[in-house]
Design a protein around this motif. Sequence first.
Motif, PDB file in Angstrom:
ATOM      1  N   ILE A 223       0.859  -1.179   0.000  1.00 43.62           N
ATOM      2  CA  ILE A 223       0.000   0.000   0.000  1.00 43.62           C
ATOM      3  C   ILE A 223       0.895   1.229   0.000  1.00 43.62           C
ATOM      4  O   ILE A 223       1.745   1.393   0.894  1.00 43.62           O
ATOM      5  CB  ILE A 223      -0.925   0.025   1.232  1.00 43.62           C
ATOM      6  CG1 ILE A 223      -1.776  -1.260   1.289  1.00 43.62           C
ATOM      7  CG2 ILE A 223      -1.815   1.249   1.225  1.00 43.62           C
ATOM      8  CD1 ILE A 223      -2.648  -1.354   2.521  1.00 43.62           C
ATOM      9  N   ASP A 224       0.691   2.087  -0.950  1.00 38.86           N
ATOM     10  CA  ASP A 224       1.530   3.277  -1.003  1.00 38.86           C
ATOM     11  C   ASP A 224       1.073   4.296   0.032  1.00 38.86           C
ATOM     12  O   ASP A 224       0.021   4.161   0.672  1.00 38.86           O
ATOM     13  CB  ASP A 224       1.530   3.878  -2.411  1.00 38.86           C
ATOM     14  CG  ASP A 224       0.136   4.232  -2.893  1.00 38.86           C
ATOM     15  OD1 ASP A 224      -0.731   4.450  -2.041  1.00 38.86           O
ATOM     16  OD2 ASP A 224      -0.073   4.296  -4.130  1.00 38.86           O
ATOM     17  N   ASP A 225       1.874   5.310   0.214  1.00 36.45           N
ATOM     18  CA  ASP A 225       1.620   6.301   1.266  1.00 36.45           C
ATOM     19  C   ASP A 225       0.302   7.028   1.065  1.00 36.45           C
ATOM     20  O   ASP A 225      -0.416   7.318   2.035  1.00 36.45           O
ATOM     21  CB  ASP A 225       2.772   7.312   1.310  1.00 36.45           C
ATOM     22  CG  ASP A 225       4.065   6.658   1.750  1.00 36.45           C
ATOM     23  OD1 ASP A 225       3.990   5.583   2.389  1.00 36.45           O
ATOM     24  OD2 ASP A 225       5.145   7.215   1.455  1.00 36.45           O
ATOM     25  N   GLN A 226      -0.051   7.329  -0.179  1.00 32.33           N
ATOM     26  CA  GLN A 226      -1.283   8.066  -0.435  1.00 32.33           C
ATOM     27  C   GLN A 226      -2.509   7.257  -0.027  1.00 32.33           C
ATOM     28  O   GLN A 226      -3.427   7.765   0.638  1.00 32.33           O
ATOM     29  CB  GLN A 226      -1.369   8.451  -1.915  1.00 32.33           C
ATOM     30  CG  GLN A 226      -2.586   9.296  -2.251  1.00 32.33           C
ATOM     31  CD  GLN A 226      -2.609   9.692  -3.724  1.00 32.33           C
ATOM     32  OE1 GLN A 226      -1.697   9.357  -4.462  1.00 32.33           O
ATOM     33  NE2 GLN A 226      -3.662  10.388  -4.112  1.00 32.33           N
ATOM     34  N   LYS A 227      -2.497   5.986  -0.400  1.00 30.01           N
ATOM     35  CA  LYS A 227      -3.618   5.135  -0.015  1.00 30.01           C
ATOM     36  C   LYS A 227      -3.684   4.949   1.496  1.00 30.01           C
ATOM     37  O   LYS A 227      -4.766   4.863   2.096  1.00 30.01           O
ATOM     38  CB  LYS A 227      -3.510   3.778  -0.714  1.00 30.01           C
ATOM     39  CG  LYS A 227      -3.762   3.844  -2.214  1.00 30.01           C
ATOM     40  CD  LYS A 227      -3.733   2.462  -2.818  1.00 30.01           C
ATOM     41  CE  LYS A 227      -4.043   2.525  -4.320  1.00 30.01           C
ATOM     42  NZ  LYS A 227      -4.031   1.176  -4.937  1.00 30.01           N
ATOM     43  N   LEU A 228      -2.512   4.873   2.128  1.00 31.22           N
ATOM     44  CA  LEU A 228      -2.475   4.727   3.575  1.00 31.22           C
ATOM     45  C   LEU A 228      -3.073   5.942   4.269  1.00 31.22           C
ATOM     46  O   LEU A 228      -3.837   5.815   5.250  1.00 31.22           O
ATOM     47  CB  LEU A 228      -1.035   4.494   4.025  1.00 31.22           C
ATOM     48  CG  LEU A 228      -0.833   4.181   5.516  1.00 31.22           C
ATOM     49  CD1 LEU A 228      -1.583   2.906   5.894  1.00 31.22           C
ATOM     50  CD2 LEU A 228       0.655   4.030   5.829  1.00 31.22           C
ATOM     51  N   GLU A 229      -2.772   7.124   3.758  1.00 28.56           N
ATOM     52  CA  GLU A 229      -3.341   8.348   4.327  1.00 28.56           C
ATOM     53  C   GLU A 229      -4.856   8.386   4.119  1.00 28.56           C
ATOM     54  O   GLU A 229      -5.607   8.826   5.004  1.00 28.56           O
ATOM     55  CB  GLU A 229      -2.686   9.570   3.693  1.00 28.56           C
ATOM     56  CG  GLU A 229      -1.218   9.760   4.039  1.00 28.56           C
ATOM     57  CD  GLU A 229      -1.020  10.015   5.526  1.00 28.56           C
ATOM     58  OE1 GLU A 229      -1.949  10.582   6.160  1.00 28.56           O
ATOM     59  OE2 GLU A 229       0.046   9.637   6.041  1.00 28.56           O
ATOM     60  N   LYS A 232      -6.435   6.104   6.716  1.00 30.19           N
ATOM     61  CA  LYS A 232      -6.415   6.728   8.035  1.00 30.19           C
ATOM     62  C   LYS A 232      -7.504   7.792   8.141  1.00 30.19           C
ATOM     63  O   LYS A 232      -8.181   7.911   9.177  1.00 30.19           O
ATOM     64  CB  LYS A 232      -5.043   7.347   8.293  1.00 30.19           C
ATOM     65  CG  LYS A 232      -3.939   6.335   8.562  1.00 30.19           C
ATOM     66  CD  LYS A 232      -2.622   7.029   8.845  1.00 30.19           C
ATOM     67  CE  LYS A 232      -1.519   6.022   9.137  1.00 30.19           C
ATOM     68  NZ  LYS A 232      -0.222   6.699   9.407  1.00 30.19           N
ATOM     69  N   ALA A 233      -7.667   8.570   7.052  1.00 29.08           N
ATOM     70  CA  ALA A 233      -8.702   9.620   7.083  1.00 29.08           C
ATOM     71  C   ALA A 233     -10.091   9.006   7.176  1.00 29.08           C
ATOM     72  O   ALA A 233     -10.956   9.495   7.933  1.00 29.08           O
ATOM     73  CB  ALA A 233      -8.566  10.491   5.836  1.00 29.08           C
ATOM     74  N   ARG A 234     -10.307   7.927   6.436  1.00 32.22           N
ATOM     75  CA  ARG A 234     -11.613   7.266   6.498  1.00 32.22           C
ATOM     76  C   ARG A 234     -11.868   6.683   7.883  1.00 32.22           C
ATOM     77  O   ARG A 234     -12.982   6.771   8.423  1.00 32.22           O
ATOM     78  CB  ARG A 234     -11.684   6.157   5.441  1.00 32.22           C
ATOM     79  CG  ARG A 234     -11.720   6.671   4.013  1.00 32.22           C
ATOM     80  CD  ARG A 234     -11.722   5.495   3.062  1.00 32.22           C
ATOM     81  NE  ARG A 234     -11.675   5.965   1.669  1.00 32.22           N
ATOM     82  CZ  ARG A 234     -11.590   5.141   0.627  1.00 32.22           C
ATOM     83  NH1 ARG A 234     -11.530   3.818   0.835  1.00 32.22           N
ATOM     84  NH2 ARG A 234     -11.551   5.634  -0.588  1.00 32.22           N
ATOM     85  N   ARG A 235     -10.839   6.082   8.483  1.00 30.23           N
ATOM     86  CA  ARG A 235     -11.006   5.501   9.821  1.00 30.23           C
ATOM     87  C   ARG A 235     -11.280   6.597  10.842  1.00 30.23           C
ATOM     88  O   ARG A 235     -12.143   6.426  11.734  1.00 30.23           O
ATOM     89  CB  ARG A 235      -9.759   4.720  10.199  1.00 30.23           C
ATOM     90  CG  ARG A 235      -9.835   4.058  11.581  1.00 30.23           C
ATOM     91  CD  ARG A 235      -8.589   3.260  11.871  1.00 30.23           C
ATOM     92  NE  ARG A 235      -8.433   2.163  10.925  1.00 30.23           N
ATOM     93  CZ  ARG A 235      -7.375   1.361  10.905  1.00 30.23           C
ATOM     94  NH1 ARG A 235      -6.360   1.569  11.761  1.00 30.23           N
ATOM     95  NH2 ARG A 235      -7.300   0.377  10.045  1.00 30.23           N
ATOM     96  N   ALA A 236     -10.574   7.709  10.727  1.00 28.26           N
ATOM     97  CA  ALA A 236     -10.804   8.806  11.670  1.00 28.26           C
ATOM     98  C   ALA A 236     -12.206   9.365  11.515  1.00 28.26           C
ATOM     99  O   ALA A 236     -12.889   9.668  12.515  1.00 28.26           O
ATOM    100  CB  ALA A 236      -9.761   9.902  11.443  1.00 28.26           C
ATOM    101  N   ALA A 237     -12.684   9.493  10.282  1.00 31.92           N
ATOM    102  CA  ALA A 237     -14.042  10.001  10.062  1.00 31.92           C
ATOM    103  C   ALA A 237     -15.074   9.035  10.610  1.00 31.92           C
ATOM    104  O   ALA A 237     -16.086   9.447  11.211  1.00 31.92           O
ATOM    105  CB  ALA A 237     -14.252  10.229   8.569  1.00 31.92           C
ATOM    106  N   ARG A 238     -14.856   7.739  10.429  1.00 35.91           N
ATOM    107  CA  ARG A 238     -15.801   6.742  10.945  1.00 35.91           C
ATOM    108  C   ARG A 238     -15.838   6.757  12.462  1.00 35.91           C
ATOM    109  O   ARG A 238     -16.907   6.694  13.081  1.00 35.91           O
ATOM    110  CB  ARG A 238     -15.421   5.354  10.422  1.00 35.91           C
ATOM    111  CG  ARG A 238     -16.468   4.298  10.804  1.00 35.91           C
ATOM    112  CD  ARG A 238     -16.183   2.956  10.187  1.00 35.91           C
ATOM    113  NE  ARG A 238     -14.949   2.382  10.686  1.00 35.91           N
ATOM    114  CZ  ARG A 238     -13.867   2.153   9.969  1.00 35.91           C
ATOM    115  NH1 ARG A 238     -13.869   2.465   8.681  1.00 35.91           N
ATOM    116  NH2 ARG A 238     -12.777   1.633  10.504  1.00 35.91           N
TER     117      ARG A 238
END
Length: 249
Positions: A223-229, A232-238
């Motif tokens: 997983i590249d860095d962009q997808k990882l970010e 993380k953003a989706r998990r934080a929003a959830r």
Amino acid sequence: MEETISLKELFETLKKRLLLIISITAIAGLVSGVVSYFFLTPIYQASTQILVNQAKNDQAFYSPSEVQTNLQLINTYNVIIKSPAILDKVADDLDLGVNARQLNEKINVGSEKDSQVVNISVQDPSPDTAALIANKTAEVFQKEITNIMNVDNVSILAKAEVAENPSPIKPRPLMNVAIAIVVGLMAGVGIAFLLEYFDNTIKNEQDVEKELELPILGIIAQIDDQKLEELKARRAARNSRVRGETIGS
């Protein structure tokens, strides 16, 4: 376990080493061009022809046996033309600072099969010198063969002449460059496959399966860095939404 290489793997190897192959090919062509154009001395060729045939008077008849004799003599004449008996006199008459051995290296004598015409070709860095040596060799041979073999059956058919813009017979830069490109391409491809053969690093799951001879049960995707970010953003929003729903209830 017998290894087989598919056509796809061959193309993958060429694709991976394409820059190396192009570099080697380009360098080979460039070096050949530079050497051919700037380092090799141009060599010019001049030729004269002599005819081996006994002079006839008006009453003489054509004799096939005499023609056959002349043909048999040509091989002997070819040797005599390049002998010191002829070339020493040529060197003395021309006074070019070369001896008979050096002249011998410049001169090539030959004739077509069943032909009474002998061709004397001379190669030299100077087209004028090449023509001069060819003509002088023919003249000296015509004069001296009478004393050497006691015959008078040689005449000069065509003298060597220098064209207005003579072209060297060698080197041929374009041909040299073309040959160098082909050789460079072959060398590049060979080196590419050689590097691939000695490269024993494990790069993918196929290499693992081939080396360990075990089936692949699973693959961990990268997983590249962009997808990882993004994850993380989706998990934080959830998580933020879940906390909001919990407080509201």
